[in-house]
Structures are given as C-alpha cells and as structure tokens.
Design a protein around this motif. Structure first.
Motif, PDB file in Angstrom:
ATOM      1  N   VAL A 215       0.839  -1.195   0.000  1.00  0.00           N
ATOM      2  CA  VAL A 215       0.000   0.000   0.000  1.00  0.00           C
ATOM      3  C   VAL A 215       0.876   1.248   0.000  1.00  0.00           C
ATOM      4  N   LEU A 216       0.314   2.282  -0.607  1.00  0.00           N
ATOM      5  CA  LEU A 216       0.983   3.580  -0.678  1.00  0.00           C
ATOM      6  C   LEU A 216      -0.052   4.649  -0.360  1.00  0.00           C
ATOM      7  N   VAL A 217       0.254   5.480   0.597  1.00  0.00           N
ATOM      8  CA  VAL A 217      -0.694   6.499   1.022  1.00  0.00           C
ATOM      9  C   VAL A 217      -0.184   7.859   0.551  1.00  0.00           C
ATOM     10  N   GLU A 218      -1.110   8.717   0.112  1.00  0.00           N
ATOM     11  CA  GLU A 218      -0.678  10.011  -0.450  1.00  0.00           C
ATOM     12  C   GLU A 218      -1.826  11.004  -0.517  1.00  0.00           C
ATOM     13  N   ASN A 219      -1.480  12.244  -0.784  1.00  0.00           N
ATOM     14  CA  ASN A 219      -2.486  13.286  -0.953  1.00  0.00           C
ATOM     15  C   ASN A 219      -2.438  13.961  -2.326  1.00  0.00           C
ATOM     16  N   LEU A 225      -0.177   8.200 -10.501  1.00  0.00           N
ATOM     17  CA  LEU A 225       0.339   8.354 -11.864  1.00  0.00           C
ATOM     18  C   LEU A 225       1.669   7.624 -12.022  1.00  0.00           C
ATOM     19  N   VAL A 226       2.536   7.751 -11.053  1.00  0.00           N
ATOM     20  CA  VAL A 226       3.857   7.094 -11.126  1.00  0.00           C
ATOM     21  C   VAL A 226       3.701   5.583 -11.226  1.00  0.00           C
ATOM     22  N   THR A 227       2.764   5.048 -10.442  1.00  0.00           N
ATOM     23  CA  THR A 227       2.623   3.593 -10.401  1.00  0.00           C
ATOM     24  C   THR A 227       1.642   3.072 -11.437  1.00  0.00           C
ATOM     25  N   GLY A 228       0.915   3.973 -12.089  1.00  0.00           N
ATOM     26  CA  GLY A 228      -0.125   3.517 -13.000  1.00  0.00           C
ATOM     27  C   GLY A 228       0.117   3.800 -14.468  1.00  0.00           C
ATOM     28  N   LEU A 229       0.809   4.904 -14.761  1.00  0.00           N
ATOM     29  CA  LEU A 229       0.898   5.339 -16.154  1.00  0.00           C
ATOM     30  C   LEU A 229       2.050   4.711 -16.957  1.00  0.00           C
ATOM     31  N   PRO A 230       3.282   4.706 -16.445  1.00  0.00           N
ATOM     32  CA  PRO A 230       4.385   4.153 -17.254  1.00  0.00           C
ATOM     33  C   PRO A 230       4.241   2.640 -17.435  1.00  0.00           C
ATOM     34  N   PRO A 231       4.861   2.093 -18.474  1.00  0.00           N
ATOM     35  CA  PRO A 231       4.735   0.645 -18.745  1.00  0.00           C
ATOM     36  C   PRO A 231       5.506  -0.233 -17.767  1.00  0.00           C
ATOM     37  N   LEU A 232       6.340   0.388 -16.915  1.00  0.00           N
ATOM     38  CA  LEU A 232       7.125  -0.400 -15.977  1.00  0.00           C
ATOM     39  C   LEU A 232       7.104   0.274 -14.619  1.00  0.00           C
ATOM     40  N   ILE A 271      -1.397  -2.181  -4.451  1.00  0.00           N
ATOM     41  CA  ILE A 271      -0.838  -2.773  -5.656  1.00  0.00           C
ATOM     42  C   ILE A 271      -0.457  -4.223  -5.363  1.00  0.00           C
ATOM     43  N   ALA A 272      -1.112  -5.127  -6.076  1.00  0.00           N
ATOM     44  CA  ALA A 272      -0.797  -6.544  -5.913  1.00  0.00           C
ATOM     45  C   ALA A 272      -0.532  -7.110  -7.302  1.00  0.00           C
ATOM     46  N   GLY A 273       0.686  -6.957  -7.725  1.00  0.00           N
ATOM     47  CA  GLY A 273       1.047  -7.485  -9.045  1.00  0.00           C
ATOM     48  C   GLY A 273       0.786  -6.477 -10.151  1.00  0.00           C
TER      49      GLY A 273
END
Lengths: 401, 317
Positions: A215-219, A225-232, A271-273
C-alpha cells in the motif's frame, strides 16, 4: 570510519541556526501541525487501537524477519510481480539500474529508501532523465539539497524560495509567488513527464507478506500516476516495511496518515502485481491500463543485522510519520540538518545507525537532549531517546572514554 | 565544541574530585548549617549536589559559549588538559555568580524547611551528600557512571537510611530508575520531596490573608515524562493559594529548556531556551521552575524565573 562526523554535524547545526530562511520556513510550517494530530486522534480514537496493532504486527515480523522476507518474496511471485532482494544500498542501485538501463524517462514518487540508496543520482548518472513528482521532493531535487522532513521534504522552504526555484530551474514563468500558481505550473510541467515516462519508481508504506500486496498512502495523486501510467513500475521497499497481512498494511497506512496530520488520506493505493485483464475468453493478459511489469526490490541495507540487536531493533517498527521530528526541540530548529545524511531528527539518528552503521549514529547522538518528547508521541512506541542514549554510550566506548 | 575532550574532562573530574565541574566542595553542604539538621536517620535528604553545582555549570557554559566555533576553544581546553590542570580549570571557568549560589542554597533551605513543616522526620548527609553522577549517565559514559554510582550507593547504604529524599528531577530519576540497573542490589526507597509534601499536605498550612498571584509552570522533562511527577507541584502551588497557569506545552508534553546540550552546542541550547522562555512569558505570570538546570538555562537567556520551593515556602512557612 563512520560516514558521519560529529564535528560536521555541529557545523551544520550552527549554520541551520543562522539561516533565517530555514528558520522562517520551519516556523510557518510547524505552527498548527502539533495541534492537529491530537485533534485527529480525539476525533478518531480507533487510530490509537490500530497503532497498537501495528506495533504488535511489526514486532512479530522483526522477530522472524528472514521468514517474513521469504513469505513476501513467494507472495510477490504469486501475484505476478518480480521480486528482488538487495543486501546493500549498492546492490539495490545496481538492481534498479539493471532494470531501467539508460536513456529513459523516469518518474519517481517520494521514497526515503530511494534517497537512502542514492537512487535518483545513480539513475541520472547513467544517462536517464529522472523526475521527482512529489512537489516537495521536486523542490528538493531542484535545489540540489536533501529532504528536511519525512513527510514534508520541503518544510523549510518558503513560498518565495519555492517560486524562485520553479521559475529558475524549470524555466517557466510565474506570475507572482502565490502557492496556487506554483502548484499549477508544476502540475502542467510534470504532466508531460508522466505521459512520456518509461519507468515509474515508488516506495511502499507497507508490504503484506501474506498476499504480496503493498500500500501507498498520499495526498497529491502523483503516486497513482507514477505507479499507473508508465509501462514499468519498480517499487523499492525496505524489508522493515513487511507486515504479516494486507489488513496490517492498511492499518499502517491509516496510522501513518493520522500521525502525519493528514487524515483521512486523500488516496490509498493498493498494488498486488501488474495490471491485467481476463475480459476476453477469460485469458489473462498483463498490462491493461496499468503497467504490465512490476518489479519489487526488497532492500536490507543493515535492517536484518539491526533486527537482531536489542534496542536498535525497535527502530525498525518506524512507520515514517515524522511526528517525532515535529515534536523534537532540536529538530524544530535544525530540521534534517541533524539526524543523518538522509533521515533526520530523533528517528533519523536511529535510521542512520541502522543503514550507515552504529558508529555513524553515535556521531549524531550527542545533539539529543534526552527530553523524550519523541518517545511520548511515537505511534508504535519506539524508545527513541533510549536508542540515542545507547548510541552515546557507543560513542564513548569507540572513542576510548 | 570538542565533544570528546568535554566528555573526558567530565569523566576525569568526577573520578578525581567527585564532581563534574570544579566546585568549592564545602559549599555543597554548608547551606544546611543554619538549619541544624540531624545527621543521618531513617529518612535522609539527598540533594545529589545538582542545585549546588548549577551555578558552576552555568559559568562553565558561559565560558564554552564564548569559545564555540573558535578553533582557539578546542585549543584552550586541550592545553588545560595536557598541562594536567583539569582542576585548575575551575579558576579560569568556574567563576560562578555569587548571587546564583546564594539563590540555589536558599532553594535547598526552603525545601528542608517545607519538609519539616509537613512533619517529615529526616536527617541530612552533610559531606556524604555526594554528586549522583547523572551527567555521566546522560552522556553515555557508562563505565565511569557505574563506578561512581557504586560509591554513591555504598555511602547511602552506609548511612543506615531506608528512605532517600531527593530534590531535583535528574537526581530523582537517576537514583530511582537508573541506579537499580547499574548497582547490584540497590534497594533503597527513593522519593522526591514534592511527592512527600503532597502526601503530607494536610500538615501544611497556607498563610492567611495574603493575596495569591499567577504562576506559569515549567515542568522539567524528567519529572513529567520519566518520574510521573506532574500533579504534585500543581496541587501544592494551588494549596499555597497561587493561581496555576499552563503554558502551551506542559505536563507530559513539556518542552525542554535546552540544558542537556549546553556543553555540546551552547548556541543550540541557547536557542531552545529562548524558544521555551518566549512561550512561558507569553502566558503571563511568574515563571516557576523545579529543576536547577532549567533554572540556570532560562536565566541565561534573560528569563526571570524562580524555583517552586521559594514560592511554596513564602506561602506555607
């Protein structure tokens, strides 16, 4: 030889005391934060209960760290992530560098462990274009300095200083020094980096051994975006972040947010995988909208050794809320100028001892008042002032006193 | 500051003289002479010399302040050491303020008189009222501390007392909570005088007809967070007819006076003391301290502060 020297720390502290911009930034930032946490806790007394559970869960993991690391590795494989284990900071850098390569655009979300292993600088040196996307951390990157608080890295910068940095370093025009304007300019500027990024690098607040979920907590929304947008996506995670279950991981996130006076947190990412879909003929295909590939680099860098030490092991329960920093009379005048090259304040001294060696922590210990306000506020009851007194003892011993 | 040098000076001073800084040894117990306190007894008053040392520590810190950041500072101290003039250092640096010495002695006499007024039977240790060694413990000089603590414990045990009455937060903490860890078989009961006064409050009588005034209370860290002494001073001050005001950070969340880093970083110590003093002054009321280190630190930055024992003795004796 310790990588921190008391003489230099004393010089840094004196410089910090004589830096009017730093003092003004600190004064503006901490007024109010001290009051807000007790208000949040009064309104949500369940957080106190969760803090006890987090403390207990972390104790369990630290008593059996090797086994929990193995469990986490297996669970990560189970959800299609690729786990790595790095014994040292250098190994961790090399693993990440091996995955990233060179000539890439890399976006990072604020991560203390990334700073601990010197990741951004290393990737830059290999010819990558690397951007911090947390606003405070970006300002630190632009200033070429170090984070001054665990949660609020640019706590020492006034709006005037932030505006100057953004306009000078990013080459964008700012109309005046309104905070809203700075935020809007950075948002526009980074949007393009997010879209073009080849790699997103994050940390994690907690990693569940049972499921391989973290888990990652943020405001700000930058982590999404960092964990969702790029292909890696590469997550760099200290092994101290492992908790037994996903429920425990949620608890860590909630307690951390509350003690950082940001409650409720705006976003909580799980994020799980890697991203996948099985919408067509039930065939699993990776990389639907999120990244098809997820690497998780588990970083030891002194943690396993510390876990076997009385007292110092207790530092590893830390959930990096930064509350001890805000409550420390020394930190409030020096920010992270005291506590070590990466971490700062009361928790910083302990983390420096864990990650750079006890003798480095010992060089920092004598700036501690031993007043124990930090012990009083720590959500997971780390005896911070006792750890530091123990380091004072090591200092005396190692200098033949 | 050359921390290694400061630490070794402290340790050597305690080893050779029994005290961390050079001090006029007779002044450690001469405060008690006018009181004719009996020697020894089942309960003994043990000051641990911290109140008496505070003016000397203060003058040493003033000296360190003037040396801080100058290379000459380290040099002068190093010179003093190589010449073996550790004790003579006293002549140079420990020009303690006579007014401050008188003031802390008056605090101790007030504490003694308050205990008597509360019907407590106790004696004094006179030349056996040794320094507790607390600074060695705080600085991580554990070996030197353990050696010194053993001597202190032996002296206290030899006195035949079963109850030790302490008067300041640091000595209270080190004797009650640290000695048992460092001295085998240390089993003396340790109580702070504020706790004892609070237990015997019914034997005390506030003076009638005198107008009370507002006081703002500065809790010492070691009373509030380590020894659980928070309510007693408030109860006693109120009983004495004073109006007790709380500063923004008080009780268990009290704010340090900066004292503990005074030798390592005098400038940092000063800034912390100034921060706290401003906060205390902002409340309005006479500032009450309960610790000799807080007392000299807040005074060094210009604070007008007074020990709780003086407030209580004016109203209860």
């Amino acid at each position: 030889m310790p990588s921190v020297a008391l003489e230099e720390v004393l010089r840094d502290v004196r410089r910090a005391l004589e830096d009017p911009a730093l003092q003004e930034g600190l004064r503006r930032a901490y007024t109010g934060a001290e009051r807000r946490v007790p208000e949040i806790l009064a309104e949500h007394p369940e957080i106190l209960e969760l803090a006890r559970r987090v403390e207990e869960a972390k104790r369990r993991v630290l008593e059996d760290l090797d086994r929990y690391i193995e469990m986490a590795v297996e669970s990560l494989k189970g959800v299609g992530a690729e786990p790595h284990f790095a014994g040292t900071a250098e190994e961790a850098r090399e693993i990440v560098a091996g995955i990233v390569g060179s000539g890439k655009v890399v976006v990072m979300s604020k991560s203390m462990v990334a700073a601990e292993i010197g990741l951004r600088e290393h990737l830059e040196s290999l010819g990558n274009e690397v951007w911090e996307t947390d606003l405070g951390e970006l300002l630190i990157q632009l200033q070429g300095s170090k984070p001054m608080h665990t949660i609020a890295p640019a706590i020492h910068l006034t709006r005037e200083e932030a505006a100057r940095l953004v306009s000078e370093k990013l080459g964008v025009k700012l109309d005046g020094e309104k905070i809203e304007e700075i935020v809007a300019v950075v948002r526009r500027y980074l949007r393009d980096k997010f879209v073009r990024a080849d790699v997103g690098i994050s940390g994690a607040n907690a990693l569940a051994a049972d499921t391989g979920a973290f888990v990652l907590v943020e405001n700000e929304g930058n982590i999404r975006l960092v964990t969702g947008l790029p292909p890696l996506h590469i997550a760099v995670v200290g092994v101290d972040k492992i908790v037994p279950t996903l429920t425990d991981a949620f608890h860590v996130a909630m307690v951390q947010a509350a003690y950082a006076s940001l409650y409720p947190p705006t976003y909580l990412n799980v994020i799980a995988g890697p991203s996948s879909t099985a919408d067509i003929e039930k065939k699993r295909v990776y990389g639907a909208h999120g990244p098809p590939k997820l690497h998780v680099v588990l970083v030891d860098n002194g943690r396993k050794k510390a876990a076997k030490k009385p007292l110092l092991a207790e530092q590893l329960r830390c959930i990096r809320c930064g509350r001890c920093q805000l409550e420390c009379p020394v930190w409030r005048l020096t920010a992270n100028h005291w506590g070590g090259p990466v971490y700062g304040g009361p928790m910083g001294v302990g983390w420096t001892a864990v990650t750079l060696g006890e003798e480095s922590g010992a060089e920092l210990a004598h700036l501690c008042l031993g007043c124990a306000r930090c012990d009083e506020v720590c959500p997971v009851r780390i005896p911070l002032s006792r750890i530091i007194r123990w380091l004072k003892k090591l200092y005396a011993e190692s200098h033949g006193l | 500051m050359d921390v290694k040098l400061i630490l070794s000076l402290l340790a050597e001073n305690v080893e050779r003289t029994g005290y961390p800084v050079p001090v006029d040894v007779e002044r450690i117990y001469s405060w008690a002479k006018p009181l004719n306190l009996p020697r020894g007894g089942r309960a003994v008053l043990y000051t641990g010399a911290l109140y008496q040392l505070a003016p000397y520590i203060n003058s040493l810190v003033r000296h360190l302040e003037s040396l801080e950041g100058r290379r000459a500072g380290g040099l002068a101290l190093r010179l003093a050491k190589t010449l073996g003039k550790i004790i003579d250092l006293g002549k140079v640096v420990a020009k303690a303020d006579p007014g401050e010495i008188k003031a802390v002695e008056e605090v101790l006499r007030s504490i003694a008189r308050l205990l008597s007024a509360a019907g407590v039977e106790y004696g004094y240790l006179y030349e056996d009222d040794m320094y507790s060694g607390v600074i060695l413990y705080d600085m991580g000089l554990d070996e030197a501390f353990a050696r010194h603590a053993k001597m202190v414990a032996e002296t206290l045990e030899k006195s035949g007392a079963s109850l030790i009455i302490t008067v300041d937060p640091h000595t209270t903490h080190v004797l009650r909570s640290v000695f048992p860890e460092y001295v085998d078989g240390f089993g003396l009961e340790v109580k702070n005088y504020l706790e004892i006064l609070s237990e015997n409050i019914d034997s005390l009588k506030p003076r009638r007809g005198e107008a009370g005034y507002r006081v703002v209370i500065h809790d010492p860290c070691f009373y509030a967070r380590h020894e659980g002494i928070v309510e007693e001073p408030r109860q006693l001050l109120r009983f004495a007819g004073l109006e007790v005001e709380e500063p923004p950070r008080s009780g268990k969340m009290t704010y340090c006076c900066g004292g503990p880093v005074e030798a390592v970083s005098p400038s940092l110590s000063r800034r912390i003391a100034e921060t706290r003093l401003r906060e205390l002054q902002g409340v309005g009321g006479r500032i009450v301290t309960m610790c000799p280190i807080c007392y000299v630190n807040l005074r060094r930055v210009g604070g007008k502060v007074e020990d709780i024992a003086l407030h209580l003795s004016r109203r209860l004796l």
